[in-house]
Design a protein around this motif. Structure first.
Motif, PDB file in Angstrom:
ATOM      1  N   ASP A 404      37.810  28.804  76.961  1.00  0.00           N
ATOM      2  CA  ASP A 404      38.283  27.246  76.841  1.00  0.00           C
ATOM      3  C   ASP A 404      39.832  27.387  76.569  1.00  0.00           C
ATOM      4  O   ASP A 404      40.288  28.341  75.778  1.00  0.00           O
ATOM      5  CB  ASP A 404      37.562  26.290  76.138  1.00  0.00           C
ATOM      6  N   LEU A 466      41.316  22.736  86.340  1.00  0.00           N
ATOM      7  CA  LEU A 466      39.676  22.635  86.496  1.00  0.00           C
ATOM      8  C   LEU A 466      38.992  23.653  87.540  1.00  0.00           C
ATOM      9  O   LEU A 466      40.053  23.411  88.966  1.00  0.00           O
ATOM     10  CB  LEU A 466      39.572  21.086  86.994  1.00  0.00           C
ATOM     11  N   ARG A 479      27.036  16.149  82.220  1.00  0.00           N
ATOM     12  CA  ARG A 479      28.239  15.850  81.269  1.00  0.00           C
ATOM     13  C   ARG A 479      28.596  14.466  81.262  1.00  0.00           C
ATOM     14  O   ARG A 479      28.798  13.631  80.203  1.00  0.00           O
ATOM     15  CB  ARG A 479      29.538  16.444  81.795  1.00  0.00           C
ATOM     16  N   GLU A 517      29.383  18.404  75.089  1.00  0.00           N
ATOM     17  CA  GLU A 517      30.358  18.098  76.130  1.00  0.00           C
ATOM     18  C   GLU A 517      31.349  18.880  76.284  1.00  0.00           C
ATOM     19  O   GLU A 517      31.668  19.497  77.273  1.00  0.00           O
ATOM     20  CB  GLU A 517      31.012  16.760  75.725  1.00  0.00           C
ATOM     21  N   ARG A 518      31.645  19.971  75.253  1.00  0.00           N
ATOM     22  CA  ARG A 518      32.463  21.084  75.349  1.00  0.00           C
ATOM     23  C   ARG A 518      32.022  21.933  76.005  1.00  0.00           C
ATOM     24  O   ARG A 518      32.608  22.529  77.043  1.00  0.00           O
ATOM     25  CB  ARG A 518      32.925  21.424  73.886  1.00  0.00           C
ATOM     26  N   ARG A 521      32.180  21.217  80.136  1.00  0.00           N
ATOM     27  CA  ARG A 521      33.313  21.069  80.648  1.00  0.00           C
ATOM     28  C   ARG A 521      33.675  22.131  81.732  1.00  0.00           C
ATOM     29  O   ARG A 521      33.463  23.333  81.365  1.00  0.00           O
ATOM     30  CB  ARG A 521      34.690  20.866  79.763  1.00  0.00           C
ATOM     31  N   GLU A 780      39.305  15.691  68.070  1.00  0.00           N
ATOM     32  CA  GLU A 780      38.921  14.927  69.536  1.00  0.00           C
ATOM     33  C   GLU A 780      38.337  13.586  69.292  1.00  0.00           C
ATOM     34  O   GLU A 780      37.900  12.884  70.184  1.00  0.00           O
ATOM     35  CB  GLU A 780      37.799  15.683  70.235  1.00  0.00           C
ATOM     36  N   ARG A 800      39.542  13.717  75.620  1.00  0.00           N
ATOM     37  CA  ARG A 800      38.831  14.152  76.742  1.00  0.00           C
ATOM     38  C   ARG A 800      38.929  13.055  77.935  1.00  0.00           C
ATOM     39  O   ARG A 800      38.963  13.316  79.209  1.00  0.00           O
ATOM     40  CB  ARG A 800      37.337  14.461  76.488  1.00  0.00           C
ATOM     41  N   GLU A 804      41.758  13.060  82.097  1.00  0.00           N
ATOM     42  CA  GLU A 804      40.977  12.621  83.185  1.00  0.00           C
ATOM     43  C   GLU A 804      41.539  11.186  83.930  1.00  0.00           C
ATOM     44  O   GLU A 804      41.276  10.998  84.736  1.00  0.00           O
ATOM     45  CB  GLU A 804      39.573  12.726  82.933  1.00  0.00           C
ATOM     46  N   TRP A 943      42.913  19.927  70.426  1.00  0.00           N
ATOM     47  CA  TRP A 943      41.896  21.046  70.534  1.00  0.00           C
ATOM     48  C   TRP A 943      42.254  22.348  69.976  1.00  0.00           C
ATOM     49  O   TRP A 943      41.901  23.387  70.310  1.00  0.00           O
ATOM     50  CB  TRP A 943      41.728  21.154  72.024  1.00  0.00           C
TER      51      TRP A 943
END
Length: 966
Positions: A404, A466, A479, A517-518, A521, A780, A800, A804, A943
């Motif tokens: 990541d 992505l 997610r 959630e991490r 991703r 976060e 997060r 998006e 992050w």
């Protein structure tokens, strides 16, 4: 230093022993162990008696003999096999493998989950020591399956530790390893056994340290030290002593302090004494190497270092610890480089060969670094530079193994000094004619670009990083469910009447949802990126622009070797020049002094501003072409905190902005990326969200907040911001008559749902005037606080979600509680919510370096928008507003801290009926601007690895006026 990744020992191959160390053994203790087992053969405790006594080397053979006899007569008791493995591991890992394997299979046959987990963990550790990684991985998987099926929280903790160990031992995906360990922490505390807590805290601390979370590592080691004291565990005490010394060394490397070396040497000697007391060969080897690293070059110290390194190599060979042997070899090579070049290169090559034999990227990166350090003292400079470049290639292989973006950046930042060293030594080669001057500039510039804002650049190049795989739809649905759970949990946490016990439970639930959630991703794509070359950068600049690239390294490292120094490269369309500037250790206090003096608001900063001008800019600006009127700054290290606008040639002279418009760019490659687009900006919308109302209180009962800020737990009590509402109207009025149509949402309409529902690809300016909450421990959770807008939203616009939003080259103005200061990640720069907006599709940033008073911020903001509306670019408009403030007699604190980040020439607004304004060859509208107190990096690192820097504590206005700042 690269070697620190090994020295810390991310997850040592420690035994997963289920019991606490005993009191010193008594005479005939092993006989009593045997009698105890015969009397009570069930369970593990009586078998573990043999391991406790085997800590004494003189009793080890007898312990093995008695255990083998009992195994022959009690084959149904696999705990005896497991303990035999423990005892054999003390002397010879290869012997332990068979005992552990037999124990694991016997426990499996009996359905004993605890026994199989314990045996599997230790078998995996042995296989890892022996380099059989694929076979070791199968046992990691098996241990996890057994632990999860058992439902036993303590076994699950051990399995999570093992999974994290596999990742971190190989330097792979440290971010995931960290999250696994944090999940284990929630299971182990407060109710877990001391043994489980100790096994968890050590890897948690070491992984945190290798991601640069030094404060968290320090806290974990402090808790581990307390456990060691309370249980009288000398082995753990040795581990903690070494860890504290190592942390101090790493901190000193990042923030060097005068006279720090003697203090570090004292800590290393204390760690060595503790390791010897505990009889730990592994920690004795590590401590011996550290002491040798820190000793000087006097005959006495050189002799001591030689003896320590001989002993280190013997211990590493005896205990079958290849990573220790590699580290001892390269340390000896570096010490020999100045006195015996042949021996130094022999040791360096041996370390590199051993690292390659184990095919461990972490070992290889550190060994290559050491090989290059030796080459700088034994080889011609051009050859040494090539080896140093090869070392950086090995570092980037290690970086690519991180799954990541956050762990990539955090791990990468730990090697920033190596990039500074190579760039600086390359520039020195150009000065001494070891390289042609132009070649030296090109190569140093290339090294700088490899370091700068890498994860952000790669994310933008790879379509916001992505990757869509075959399982993306299913993972996306899962997610989405997790995100809904996060929002629901946070809505509950915002309830002011929530009982403390329920809040604690929900926070634990939130932590698990965040972890999940991490994990869900989409993984970042590692598409190849093309960094901007020096020639390409020169060609892309306007005649009126100069790009100033700062490389703020150290003149010498802790061992006294040349570390590259500090430089600024002045790049113009007509060519590039390099200038030396003060090293990081000198600039850091100078920048802090200037900030403190500006805070006084009495003009006392003028002398300090002139001094920094002389050190950083005077030679550069004297030789710039007269056509240059805009400076694009690529800051580094402490210069991220510097208010360049306040610098001046003379204490009684005008500020820098009287001559130049200023902007900051993360890297030349990003600047080029933003300017590649050439189409003019389309007409669009300015979406303004101001003074969100989430209270639901009747009119007249709303509490007016004096500042825009708070922490997560205070969000529910934040008051209204009437100044923000007026600010929104100011933006609306300024944009009338332009090609940007304003749409103002205030109160309950200024909501998270409204923002997400908007067609953001048509938004050219996004202005958010709202509170922001900052959580430095859980970055976060930081957020812009909006009205929810629907039952499904919590009103917390978090990183997060920001990433998006899918903006399209929008100018984003965040008028919030914090500024462009906070988290600093070496190489990557200052990061926080601003980064998320970059990833969402914006291009430039206007932000404040410090909290600002409401009246002053509003004054500057009004003029900024007025100049934007006249058709000026983002940097020119800010310069015009700042000049007005300065000429109005306002102190530097009111205007110098506001900065532009991104493409300074961007023109986001034009008067209706006029032609598009821009710079030929530049992009269309690309702008992310965070005006006034933007919540840019104050979320404690986003992050990323945190470097916590407190915002100045500004004095309140005498008339009680509110402030924008936390």
């Amino acid at each position: 230093m690269g070697w620190l990744l090994l020295a810390v020992g991310l997850l040592p191959h420690a035994l997963a022993v289920a019991a606490e160390p005993p009191e010193p053994p008594e005479p005939s203790a092993l006989a009593r162990c045997e009698e105890g087992f015969v009397a009570h053969p069930a369970g593990s405790e009586t078998a573990l008696c043999f391991f406790r006594e085997a800590q004494d080397l003189g009793r080890r053979d007898e312990a093995r003999r008695r255990l083998r006899g009992l195994i022959a007569s009690h084959p149904e008791r696999p705990w005896l096999l497991l303990v035999l493995g423990y005892v054999e591991m003390l002397s010879e890992p290869r012997l332990a493998e068979d005992s552990y394997r037999r124990a694991a299979l016997a426990f499996r046959k009996q359905g004993d989950a605890e026994g199989e987990v314990m045996a599997g963990i230790n078998l995996r550790n042995v296989l890892g020591v022996l380099g059989r990684t694929e076979e070791a991985h199968t046992w990691v998987q098996r241990v996890g399956e057994v632990a999860r099926a058992s439902g036993d929280a303590q076994l699950q903790v051990r399995a999570l530790i093992l999974e994290a160990s596999e990742l971190s031992d190989l330097g792979q995906d440290l971010g995931r390893a960290y999250r696994l360990l944090k999940r284990a922490e929630a299971l182990a505390f407060p109710g877990g056994s001391d043994s489980v807590k100790k096994q968890l805290l050590n890897p948690l601390a070491t992984v945190s340290a290798n991601l640069g979370h030094f404060d968290e590592a320090q806290d974990a080691y402090a808790r581990l030290a307390e456990l060691a004291r309370s249980t009288r565990d000398v082995g753990t005490e040795a581990r903690v002593r070494f860890a504290f010394a190592n942390l101090a060394l790493r901190r000193n490397e990042e923030r060097p302090e005068p006279g720090g070396r003697p203090a570090l040497l004292r800590l290393a000697r204390e760690a060595l004494a503790a390791a010897r007391k505990a009889g730990s060969k592994a920690f004795e080897a590590q401590s011996l190497r550290m002491v040798a690293e820190l000793l000087g070059d006097s005959p006495e110290e050189r002799s001591e270092a030689d003896e320590h390194l001989r002993r280190c190599l013997d211990l590493a060979l005896e205990a079958k610890l290849p990573e220790r042997r590699i580290a001892c070899l390269w340390t000896r090579a570096e010490r020999l480089a100045g006195v015996d070049a042949i021996a130094a290169e022999r040791d360096a090559d041996a370390a590199l060969a051993l690292a390659a034999e184990h095919d461990n990227p972490r070992y290889l990166a550190s060994a290559w670094r050491a090989r290059s350090m030796v080459a700088f003292r034994t080889r011609p400079l051009p050859e040494a530079l090539r080896q140093a470049e090869r070392a950086l290639d090995a570092v980037e292989v290690l970086r690519q193994l991180q799954k990541d973006a956050s762990s990539q950046a955090e791990l990468f930042s730990g090697w920033a000094n190596d990039y500074h060293r190579l760039a600086g030594r390359t520039l020195e080669a150009g000065e001494t004619s070891a390289l042609p001057p132009r070649e030296a500039l090109e190569r140093a510039f290339a090294v700088s670009e490899r370091l700068r804002a890498r994860t952000l650049f790669e994310a933008l190049v790879a379509s916001r990083a992505l990757a869509v795989g075959a399982d993306a739809p299913e993972r996306g649905e899962e997610r989405a469910r997790v995100l809904r759970g996060l929002s629901a949990t946070q809505r509950r946490l915002l309830e002011t009447t929530l009982p403390a016990s329920e809040r604690t439970r929900l926070l634990g639930e939130l932590q698990e949802l965040e972890r999940r959630e991490r994990e869900l991703r989409p993984a970042p794509r590692h598409d190849a990126v093309q960094f901007a070359s020096l020639s390409r950068t020169e060609e892309g600049l306007g005649e009126d622009e100069a790009l100033l690239v700062f490389l703020v390294g150290m003149d010498h490292d802790l061992q006294g070797e040349r570390a590259g120094g500090a430089w600024v490269l002045a790049v113009t369309r007509g060519g590039t020049r390099a200038y030396r500037i003060p090293e990081r250790a000198r600039l850091s206090p100078a920048v802090a002094l200037l900030s403190g003096l500006i805070e006084r608001r009495d003009g006392s900063e003028a002398g300090a501003a002139a001094a920094l001008y002389a050190q950083l800019l005077a030679p550069v600006l004297r030789e710039l072409p007269p056509s240059v009127s805009r400076l694009l700054l690529v800051p580094d290290g402490p210069l991220h905190d510097l208010a360049f606008a306040a610098l001046r040639e003379r204490a009684d002279g005008p500020p820098l902005i009287s001559r130049y418009a200023l902007a900051r760019v993360p890297s030349a490659s990003l600047l080029h990326h933003w300017r590649e687009r050439s189409e003019p900006p389309p007409a669009g919308e300015a979406l303004v969200l101001a003074d969100p109302d989430r209270s639901g209180a009747p009119a007249g009962t709303t509490v007016v907040a004096s500042s825009r800020g708070g922490v997560f737990g205070e969000t529910a009590s934040l008051g209204a911001l009437p100044e923000a509402r007026r600010e929104g109207r100011t933006v609306e009025e300024a944009l009338e008559g332009t090609d940007v149509r304003p749409r103002l949402l205030v109160g309950t309409e200024a909501s998270e749902q409204a923002l997400k529902d908007s067609r953001l690809d048509g938004v050219r300016i996004l202005h958010l005037a709202a509170h922001a909450v900052v959580d430095v421990e859980a970055p976060e959770r930081s957020a812009l606080v909006l009205a929810p807008g629907s039952p499904q939203e919590d009103g917390l616009l978090q990183p997060r979600e920001i990433a998006e939003l899918r903006l399209r080259d929008a100018l984003v103005v965040l008028s919030s509680c914090r500024g462009a200061s906070g988290a600093l990640l070496a190489g990557e720069g200052v990061l926080s919510l601003a980064r998320a907006f970059f990833e969402s599709g914006a291009h430039a940033v206007v932000a404040s370096l410090w909290p600002m008073r409401d009246a002053e911020a509003a004054w500057l903001l009004e003029r900024y928008y007025r100049h934007l509306a006249s058709g000026q670019g983002v940097a020119s408009a800010l310069r015009s507003a700042q000049l007005e403030a300065q000429q109005d007699g306002q102190p530097a604190a009111a205007w110098a801290g506001v900065v532009v980040m991104g493409d300074a020439a961007l023109v986001p607004v034009r008067r209706a009926g006029t032609a598009a304004v821009g710079v030929p060859g530049q992009g269309a509208t690309w702008a992310l601007a965070l005006l006034v107190c933007v919540l840019v990096v104050a979320i404690g690192g986003g992050w990323w690895r945190r470097s916590k820097r407190a915002a100045p504590a500004w004095p309140p206005e005498d008339r009680g006026e509110g402030r924008r700042g936390g």
